[in-house]
Design an enzyme around this catalytic site. Structure first.
Site, PDB file in Angstrom:
ATOM      1  N   ARG A 117     -10.665  -1.513  -7.184  1.00 37.93           N
ATOM      2  CA  ARG A 117     -10.595  -0.845  -5.893  1.00 37.93           C
ATOM      3  C   ARG A 117     -10.435  -1.865  -4.763  1.00 37.93           C
ATOM      4  O   ARG A 117     -11.239  -2.787  -4.626  1.00 37.93           O
ATOM      5  CB  ARG A 117     -11.867  -0.008  -5.692  1.00 37.93           C
ATOM      6  CG  ARG A 117     -11.881   0.832  -4.430  1.00 37.93           C
ATOM      7  CD  ARG A 117     -13.119   1.732  -4.414  1.00 37.93           C
ATOM      8  NE  ARG A 117     -13.352   2.305  -3.096  1.00 37.93           N
ATOM      9  CZ  ARG A 117     -12.712   3.376  -2.621  1.00 37.93           C
ATOM     10  NH1 ARG A 117     -11.824   4.006  -3.353  1.00 37.93           N
ATOM     11  NH2 ARG A 117     -12.965   3.829  -1.417  1.00 37.93           N
ATOM     12  N   LYS A 118      -9.387  -1.686  -3.949  1.00 33.33           N
ATOM     13  CA  LYS A 118      -9.207  -2.573  -2.804  1.00 33.33           C
ATOM     14  C   LYS A 118     -10.422  -2.460  -1.896  1.00 33.33           C
ATOM     15  O   LYS A 118     -10.922  -1.366  -1.717  1.00 33.33           O
ATOM     16  CB  LYS A 118      -7.941  -2.183  -1.996  1.00 33.33           C
ATOM     17  CG  LYS A 118      -6.645  -2.466  -2.691  1.00 33.33           C
ATOM     18  CD  LYS A 118      -5.430  -2.070  -1.820  1.00 33.33           C
ATOM     19  CE  LYS A 118      -5.270  -0.572  -1.695  1.00 33.33           C
ATOM     20  NZ  LYS A 118      -4.035  -0.158  -0.973  1.00 33.33           N
TER      21      LYS A 118
ATOM     22  N   HIS B  18     -11.077   5.013  -9.364  1.00 28.13           N
ATOM     23  CA  HIS B  18     -12.548   4.998  -9.321  1.00 28.13           C
ATOM     24  C   HIS B  18     -13.110   5.228  -7.925  1.00 28.13           C
ATOM     25  O   HIS B  18     -12.414   5.100  -6.924  1.00 28.13           O
ATOM     26  CB  HIS B  18     -13.069   3.638  -9.829  1.00 28.13           C
ATOM     27  CG  HIS B  18     -12.494   3.243 -11.135  1.00 28.13           C
ATOM     28  ND1 HIS B  18     -11.744   2.098 -11.322  1.00 28.13           N
ATOM     29  CD2 HIS B  18     -12.532   3.860 -12.334  1.00 28.13           C
ATOM     30  CE1 HIS B  18     -11.358   2.016 -12.584  1.00 28.13           C
ATOM     31  NE2 HIS B  18     -11.814   3.070 -13.219  1.00 28.13           N
TER      32      HIS B  18
ATOM     33  N   ASP C 281       0.871  -1.163   0.000  1.00 26.21           N
ATOM     34  CA  ASP C 281       0.000   0.000   0.000  1.00 26.21           C
ATOM     35  C   ASP C 281       0.918   1.225   0.000  1.00 26.21           C
ATOM     36  O   ASP C 281       2.094   1.125   0.334  1.00 26.21           O
ATOM     37  CB  ASP C 281      -0.876  -0.038   1.257  1.00 26.21           C
ATOM     38  CG  ASP C 281      -1.613   1.254   1.460  1.00 26.21           C
ATOM     39  OD1 ASP C 281      -2.313   1.689   0.527  1.00 26.21           O
ATOM     40  OD2 ASP C 281      -1.479   1.853   2.549  1.00 26.21           O
ATOM     41  N   ARG C 282       0.385   2.376  -0.378  1.00 22.61           N
ATOM     42  CA  ARG C 282       1.231   3.573  -0.463  1.00 22.61           C
ATOM     43  C   ARG C 282       1.061   4.487   0.757  1.00 22.61           C
ATOM     44  O   ARG C 282       1.930   4.526   1.625  1.00 22.61           O
ATOM     45  CB  ARG C 282       0.884   4.331  -1.766  1.00 22.61           C
ATOM     46  CG  ARG C 282       1.910   5.356  -2.166  1.00 22.61           C
ATOM     47  CD  ARG C 282       1.401   6.218  -3.300  1.00 22.61           C
ATOM     48  NE  ARG C 282       0.520   7.264  -2.795  1.00 22.61           N
ATOM     49  CZ  ARG C 282      -0.148   8.111  -3.572  1.00 22.61           C
ATOM     50  NH1 ARG C 282      -0.074   8.038  -4.884  1.00 22.61           N
ATOM     51  NH2 ARG C 282      -0.899   9.058  -3.027  1.00 22.61           N
ATOM     52  N   ASP C 283      -0.064   5.198   0.831  1.00 21.22           N
ATOM     53  CA  ASP C 283      -0.263   6.211   1.872  1.00 21.22           C
ATOM     54  C   ASP C 283      -0.432   5.562   3.244  1.00 21.22           C
ATOM     55  O   ASP C 283      -1.280   4.695   3.426  1.00 21.22           O
ATOM     56  CB  ASP C 283      -1.489   7.072   1.541  1.00 21.22           C
ATOM     57  CG  ASP C 283      -1.366   7.738   0.175  1.00 21.22           C
ATOM     58  OD1 ASP C 283      -0.227   8.032  -0.247  1.00 21.22           O
ATOM     59  OD2 ASP C 283      -2.399   7.955  -0.476  1.00 21.22           O
TER      60      ASP C 283
ATOM     61  N   CYS D  14      -6.099   2.606  -8.485  1.00 18.44           N
ATOM     62  CA  CYS D  14      -7.511   2.612  -8.880  1.00 18.44           C
ATOM     63  C   CYS D  14      -8.024   4.043  -8.763  1.00 18.44           C
ATOM     64  O   CYS D  14      -8.047   4.595  -7.671  1.00 18.44           O
ATOM     65  CB  CYS D  14      -8.325   1.677  -7.979  1.00 18.44           C
ATOM     66  SG  CYS D  14     -10.094   1.993  -8.120  1.00 18.44           S
TER      67      CYS D  14
ATOM     68  N   LYS E 222      -4.213  -0.524   6.510  1.00 17.69           N
ATOM     69  CA  LYS E 222      -5.661  -0.545   6.722  1.00 17.69           C
ATOM     70  C   LYS E 222      -6.190  -1.971   6.646  1.00 17.69           C
ATOM     71  O   LYS E 222      -5.627  -2.822   5.951  1.00 17.69           O
ATOM     72  CB  LYS E 222      -6.373   0.295   5.661  1.00 17.69           C
ATOM     73  CG  LYS E 222      -6.055   1.778   5.719  1.00 17.69           C
ATOM     74  CD  LYS E 222      -7.119   2.559   4.949  1.00 17.69           C
ATOM     75  CE  LYS E 222      -6.804   4.030   4.896  1.00 17.69           C
ATOM     76  NZ  LYS E 222      -5.930   4.357   3.750  1.00 17.69           N
TER      77      LYS E 222
HETATM   78 ZN    ZN Z   1     -11.071   0.892  -9.876  1.00 15.74          ZN
END
Ligand code: ZN
Length: 222
Positions: A111-112, A95, A12-14, A93, A138
């Site tokens: 989307r996760k 979206h 994950d990034r953030d 993602c 998360k």
């Molecule tokens: Zn997406």
């Protein structure tokens, strides 16, 4: 370039690599978490392929564009290379199911905690799920890793400590496979676990300066 061993660490990034900043999109707002760049270098040196998997609904919300996301990722890798590491590919993602402009407002498969970004990565990189990992801060990162079928490590940075505590207070069983204080501790755990399993030594410094950038574009993901 180091041979792709099929051992992948999805990140994950953030809140995992960099400080959680509300709808981060400007390079000047990017702050690496302590030890994160070193963790990236350690994992690369141990021969892992490193792939960032990040939800960026700020695109759907119109707060920033795909181009902003990709510029930020290029900058991130520039900084990481200075520390001897690199992210092999970024998938994001753009979206959101309920909020958003035009084609970005949609229920998507990327989307996760859904697994579309992992599957997109699989088309570009060999993935040996038994020796691959997801690291995130998360619960939805952990769910995504589990939905895809890899061991998933929760880090205490970002929302991690909070999500761990919330689950404990609700008397739930732990939702993650391993808890590490931060990305460096997670890297140490994974490297120790995989050592003795004949991990090929990679040297990221010898690799070509290629950055893969993959946007999961509307209409192509589902
Ligand atoms: Zn997406």
């Amino acid at each position: 370039m180091a041979e792709n061993t099929g051992r992948v660490v999805f990140l994950d990034r953030d809140g995992t690599i960099n400080e959680e900043v509300h709808y981060l999109h400007k390079p000047e707002d990017l702050y690496f978490l302590p030890g994160a760049a070193e963790a990236v270098r350690m994992l690369k040196e141990a021969g892992f392929t490193l792939i960032v998997i990040t939800n960026q609904a700020g695109v759907a919300r119109g707060y920033y564009t795909c181009r902003d996301v990709e510029t930020l990722h290029a900058y991130m890798n520039e900084q990481l290379r200075k520390e001897g590491g690199v992210i092999d590919a970024f998938y994001y993602c753009p979206h959101h199911p309920d909020c958003g402009i035009g084609e970005y407002k949609k229920v998507c498969h990327c989307r996760k905690p859904d697994t579309g970004m992992f599957e997109a990565a699989e088309k570009e990189f060999a993935v040996d799920k038994a020796h691959s990992y997801m690291i995130g801060d998360k619960e939805l990162d952990i769910q995504a890793g589990h939905n895809y079928g890899v061991e998933s490590v929760l880090v205490g940075t970002g929302y991690g400590a909070e999500h761990k505590k919330a689950a404990e207070e609700q008397g739930r069983e732990k939702f993650y496979d391993y808890y590490a204080a931060d990305l460096k501790a997670a890297a140490r755990y994974i490297i120790a676990k995989e050592s003795g399993k004949n991990i090929q030594k990679g040297n990221p410094a010898e690799g070509p300066e290629i950055q893969h950038e993959r946007s999961i574009l509307p209409g192509t993901s589902d």
